[in-house]
Design a protein around this motif. Structure first.
Motif, short mmCIF file in Angstrom:
data_model
loop_
_atom_site.label_atom_id
_atom_site.label_comp_id
_atom_site.label_asym_id
_atom_site.label_seq_id
_atom_site.Cartn_x
_atom_site.Cartn_y
_atom_site.Cartn_z
N UNK A 1 -16.94 -18.29 -10.85
CA UNK A 1 -17.55 -16.41 -11.38
C UNK A 1 -18.21 -16.22 -10.62
N UNK A 2 -19.50 -16.56 -10.12
CA UNK A 2 -20.58 -15.71 -9.79
C UNK A 2 -20.77 -16.29 -8.30
N UNK A 3 -20.53 -17.13 -7.85
CA UNK A 3 -20.55 -17.95 -6.33
C UNK A 3 -20.03 -17.43 -5.29
N UNK A 4 -18.58 -16.97 -5.90
CA UNK A 4 -17.66 -16.32 -5.09
C UNK A 4 -17.13 -15.34 -4.36
N UNK A 5 -16.27 -14.97 -3.96
CA UNK A 5 -16.15 -13.70 -3.09
C UNK A 5 -14.23 -13.84 -3.13
N UNK A 6 -13.14 -12.71 -3.48
CA UNK A 6 -11.81 -13.46 -3.88
C UNK A 6 -11.94 -13.42 -1.60
N UNK A 7 -11.70 -14.23 -0.74
CA UNK A 7 -10.66 -14.63 0.46
C UNK A 7 -9.62 -13.07 0.70
N UNK A 8 -8.85 -13.52 -0.54
CA UNK A 8 -7.48 -12.20 -0.34
C UNK A 8 -6.83 -11.92 -1.61
N UNK A 9 -6.00 -10.72 -1.96
CA UNK A 9 -5.74 -11.36 -2.71
C UNK A 9 -4.46 -11.21 -2.96
N UNK A 10 -3.98 -11.29 -4.99
CA UNK A 10 -2.94 -11.35 -5.36
C UNK A 10 -2.25 -10.19 -6.16
N UNK A 11 -1.36 -9.38 -6.19
CA UNK A 11 -1.18 -8.13 -7.12
C UNK A 11 0.14 -8.40 -8.39
N UNK A 12 -0.18 -8.45 -9.01
CA UNK A 12 0.48 -9.18 -10.46
C UNK A 12 1.23 -7.79 -10.80
N UNK A 13 2.69 -8.24 -11.69
CA UNK A 13 3.31 -7.86 -12.65
C UNK A 13 2.31 -8.09 -13.65
N UNK A 14 3.03 -6.48 -14.62
CA UNK A 14 2.36 -6.12 -16.14
C UNK A 14 2.34 -8.09 -16.46
N UNK A 15 3.68 -8.38 -16.60
CA UNK A 15 4.37 -9.73 -17.22
C UNK A 15 3.14 -10.44 -17.33
N UNK A 16 2.89 -10.64 -15.45
CA UNK A 16 1.62 -11.59 -15.15
C UNK A 16 -0.36 -11.40 -15.52
N UNK A 17 -0.53 -10.68 -15.46
CA UNK A 17 -1.39 -9.62 -15.88
C UNK A 17 -2.24 -10.24 -17.26
N UNK A 18 -0.74 -9.89 -18.23
CA UNK A 18 -0.81 -10.17 -19.65
C UNK A 18 -0.73 -11.91 -19.83
N UNK A 19 -0.40 -12.54 -18.66
CA UNK A 19 0.00 -13.90 -18.85
C UNK A 19 -2.09 -15.03 -18.57
N UNK A 20 -2.16 -13.95 -17.63
CA UNK A 20 -3.24 -14.52 -16.84
C UNK A 20 -4.56 -13.55 -17.88
N UNK A 21 -4.39 -13.28 -18.60
CA UNK A 21 -6.08 -12.36 -18.73
C UNK A 21 -5.72 -12.63 -20.47
N UNK A 22 -4.86 -12.19 -20.91
CA UNK A 22 -4.87 -11.96 -22.38
C UNK A 22 -4.16 -13.46 -23.27
N UNK A 23 -3.24 -14.38 -22.48
CA UNK A 23 -2.88 -15.55 -23.00
C UNK A 23 -3.20 -16.95 -21.85
N UNK B 1 -9.63 -16.57 -4.45
CA UNK B 1 -8.36 -15.39 -4.04
C UNK B 1 -9.05 -14.54 -5.70
N UNK B 2 -8.14 -13.02 -5.59
CA UNK B 2 -8.20 -12.34 -6.44
C UNK B 2 -7.07 -11.57 -7.09
N UNK B 3 -7.30 -12.08 -8.34
CA UNK B 3 -6.13 -11.61 -8.99
C UNK B 3 -6.01 -9.88 -9.91
N UNK B 4 -4.76 -9.31 -8.68
CA UNK B 4 -5.24 -7.77 -8.98
C UNK B 4 -4.00 -7.57 -10.37
N UNK B 5 -4.24 -6.16 -10.47
CA UNK B 5 -3.02 -5.40 -11.22
C UNK B 5 -2.34 -4.49 -10.35
N UNK B 6 -1.57 -3.62 -11.46
CA UNK B 6 -0.77 -3.04 -10.33
C UNK B 6 -1.46 -1.74 -10.00
#
Length: 372
Positions: A272-294, A316-321
């Motif tokens: 959380x605190x010592x890294x920066x994403x080397x890249x990004x993965x854009x997630x669909x709404x269902x995946x955002x819900x699965x990762x963040x809420x569930x 890597x950073x996980x991004x919403x739409x």
């Protein structure tokens, strides 16, 4: 006023000291200041407290030897100065602690050392063993090899993460300011904040500045380091190096940041605190819900696009739409592999490409949610 019990009861303490508290204004080691600090630490060691010292000052110490009058801006010259200065600094610490009958051990870290599972466990084992042997670990960022992409950036944050890594009972941040004020300390009417119990106590507080001419940190980085440590259950005392002995004895000097959270998994705190994403993965709404809420793992079926260049094991950073970062995790595939996997089920991928492709893109155990 009575002693601070969170200090007097602490049996393992991480102390961080900044460049401005160890060196002269233009650079170069100030032996008197270093000796005074070690004497303060020696008193606590004599009382049976285990200490880890996170020490800045390598770059500043090396500047006079290289005949450089101010902190260089380019990374190569900073690394050269650190290479020269680290040896001088450690030699002085070795002699100063020897007067208290203690041996020191140098531990140089980069962010790369602690975001990868095997590396961070090695760092943890080394620090634990040094403490078991009665050695005082002297920790610093490895400025001689760290690149812009894998730097902690300041030793305040490094100290907070090391405190969590060694399961310390207390973090003490020493600088050239005697505590946190509600405004610039030099301004009439500014008052010292003696206790911070949560974010509400920081409301309206003016925190600025970039520190001394020879260091990187300022009050912003110290408050952020306090947030990191206290959120992981570790109280923090922020004061000046001149107050080191008083602070370590439990006197009510400087600012005490009370613990606000409970201890969590060490490696995820680093992620959380010592890294920066080397890249990004854009997630669909269902995946955002699965990762963040569930709080489930990320599968290729929920990814819509890939950006950046990275290899398996990188953060890597996980991004919403909308492009907002919602989580960060350690990826199991290279950036060159992923585009061909997107939107497909792991079962289909395993049948077509083999069992290695049935695994998650980011496992939930290697993932931290950054934005609810």
């Amino acid at each position: 006023m009575g002693k601070r019990q969170v200090v007097t009861r602490a049996s393992r303490v991480v102390v961080k000291v900044g460049s401005s508290s160890l060196t002269n204004r233009g650079g170069g080691l100030d032996a008197v200041r270093v000796d005074a600090l070690v004497d303060a630490l020696g008193d606590r060691l004599g009382a049976g407290v285990e200490l880890v010292l996170v020490s800045s000052g390598a770059i500043a110490t090396g500047l006079p030897t290289l005949k450089i009058s101010r902190r260089p801006r380019d990374l190569a010259t900073q690394q050269a100065a650190a290479s020269v200065g680290q040896g001088i600094l450690l030699a002085h610490y070795t002699g100063a602690f020897a007067r208290h009958g203690r041996t020191v051990g140098q531990v140089l870290l980069t962010a790369e050392d602690v975001i990868r599972r095997s590396h961070y466990r090695n760092a943890q084992r080394t620090l634990y063993r040094l403490l078991e042997l009665g050695v005082v670990p002297i920790v610093n960022e490895n400025d001689t090899v760290a690149t812009d992409e894998i730097r902690f950036g300041d030793n305040d944050r490094l100290a907070a993460l090391v405190a969590h890594l060694v399961q310390a009972d207390l973090l003490v941040l020493l600088s050239d300011v005697d505590g946190l004020y509600d405004g610039p300390p030099s301004r009439d009417g500014s008052s010292l904040i003696t206790d911070v119990r949560g974010e509400s106590d920081l409301a309206g507080v003016e925190v600025g500045g970039t520190g001394s001419g020879v260091g990187l940190g300022g009050m912003v980085t110290k408050v952020e380091a306090a947030r990191i440590a206290t959120s992981a259950g570790i109280p923090v005392v922020l004061t000046s190096a001149d107050n080191a002995a008083s602070a370590l004895s439990g006197a009510a000097v400087g600012t005490l940041f009370h613990a606000t959270g409970e201890r969590s998994g060490t490696r995820l705190l680093w992620l959380r605190h010592a890294t920066a994403g080397r890249g990004g993965l854009t997630l669909d709404p269902g995946a955002v819900d699965a990762v963040v809420r569930r709080r489930l793992s990320l599968l290729p079926a929920g990814i819509t696009s890939v950006t950046g260049v990275f290899v398996a094991g990188d953060p890597v950073d996980l991004l919403d739409e909308n492009g907002n970062t919602v989580a960060r995790g350690l990826v199991n595939f290279d950036s060159t592999e992923l585009p061909g996997l997107l939107g497909r089920s792991t079962r289909d991928l395993a049948r077509e490409l083999g069992p290695a492709y049935e695994r998650e893109v980011v496992h939930r155990d290697d993932l931290v949610v950054l934005r609810p």
